[in-house]
Write a protein that holds these residues in place. Structure first.
Motif, PDB file in Angstrom:
ATOM      1  N   LEU A  35     -84.062 -30.668 -45.759  1.00  0.00           N
ATOM      2  CA  LEU A  35     -84.418 -31.498 -44.607  1.00  0.00           C
ATOM      3  C   LEU A  35     -83.531 -31.186 -43.408  1.00  0.00           C
ATOM      4  O   LEU A  35     -83.999 -31.159 -42.263  1.00  0.00           O
ATOM      5  N   ALA A  36     -82.258 -30.933 -43.655  1.00  0.00           N
ATOM      6  CA  ALA A  36     -81.352 -30.567 -42.558  1.00  0.00           C
ATOM      7  C   ALA A  36     -81.771 -29.239 -41.931  1.00  0.00           C
ATOM      8  O   ALA A  36     -81.674 -29.068 -40.715  1.00  0.00           O
ATOM      9  N   LEU A  37     -82.261 -28.317 -42.752  1.00  0.00           N
ATOM     10  CA  LEU A  37     -82.687 -27.010 -42.240  1.00  0.00           C
ATOM     11  C   LEU A  37     -84.009 -27.072 -41.487  1.00  0.00           C
ATOM     12  O   LEU A  37     -84.213 -26.328 -40.536  1.00  0.00           O
ATOM     13  N   GLY A  83     -85.256 -29.791 -39.957  1.00  0.00           N
ATOM     14  CA  GLY A  83     -85.238 -30.753 -38.856  1.00  0.00           C
ATOM     15  C   GLY A  83     -86.354 -31.775 -39.008  1.00  0.00           C
ATOM     16  O   GLY A  83     -86.583 -32.303 -40.085  1.00  0.00           O
ATOM     17  N   ASP A  84     -87.088 -32.000 -37.931  1.00  0.00           N
ATOM     18  CA  ASP A  84     -88.147 -33.005 -37.927  1.00  0.00           C
ATOM     19  C   ASP A  84     -89.492 -32.463 -38.389  1.00  0.00           C
ATOM     20  O   ASP A  84     -90.489 -33.170 -38.337  1.00  0.00           O
ATOM     21  N   GLU A  87     -81.864 -32.994 -49.293  1.00  0.00           N
ATOM     22  CA  GLU A  87     -81.117 -33.258 -48.064  1.00  0.00           C
ATOM     23  C   GLU A  87     -80.803 -31.962 -47.320  1.00  0.00           C
ATOM     24  O   GLU A  87     -80.920 -31.893 -46.099  1.00  0.00           O
ATOM     25  N   LYS A  88     -80.417 -30.913 -48.051  1.00  0.00           N
ATOM     26  CA  LYS A  88     -80.134 -29.621 -47.420  1.00  0.00           C
ATOM     27  C   LYS A  88     -81.373 -29.044 -46.768  1.00  0.00           C
ATOM     28  O   LYS A  88     -81.322 -28.559 -45.637  1.00  0.00           O
TER      29      LYS A  88
END
Length: 142
Positions: free
Chosen positions: A104-106, A108-109, A101-102
């Protein structure tokens, strides 16, 4: 000569470790398996519980649980005529999911937009980016 053999052995062990790591991530590579892991992070579940929570067919849930069990990520115990499933290593599994999750947050898409493995990638959907490019290429049959 002995130096080369030692270096070769180290390289072979590292290569084998990468293959094993890729196998682990393959266990996480299906959205249904991820959803099952997330539900099992909340506690033990029977197959019928997971089918109700996830809206998946019993055969689909059972197939994914078998994969996760083969990967050593889940275990089961009998309860009456049913089996109750749980995470084999809950803390470590939750740590991997939290790290994902971390990351993926960094990013983005970027992962979803990947032309090979992203949401529209041909590896995920046969009608994805590669198939679209082939049908819109000059000279492509209509």
């Amino acid at each position: 000569m002995a130096m080369t053999e030692v270096t070769g052995d180290v390289a072979a062990r590292e290569s084998e470790a990468m293959v094993v790591a890729a196998c682990l991530f393959h266990g996480f590579s299906d959205p249904s398996r991820l959803a099952i892991l997330q539900h099992l992070a909340l506690g033990e579940h029977r197959v019928v519980d997971l089918t109700g929570h996830l809206g998946l067919a019993q055969s689909t849930v059972s197939k994914h649980l078998a994969c996760l069990r083969d990967c050593g990520l889940v275990e089961s115990r009998p309860q009456g005529r049913a089996s109750v499933f749980s995470l084999t290593h809950p803390e470590a599994t939750l740590a991997v999911l939290a790290s994902a999750e971390k990351l993926l947050a960094l990013t983005g898409d970027a992962v979803a937009l990947c032309p090979v493995y992203g949401v529209d990638g041909s590896a995920v959907h046969p009608t994805g980016a590669a198939a679209q490019a082939a049908t819109t290429a000059p000279g492509a049959a209509s």
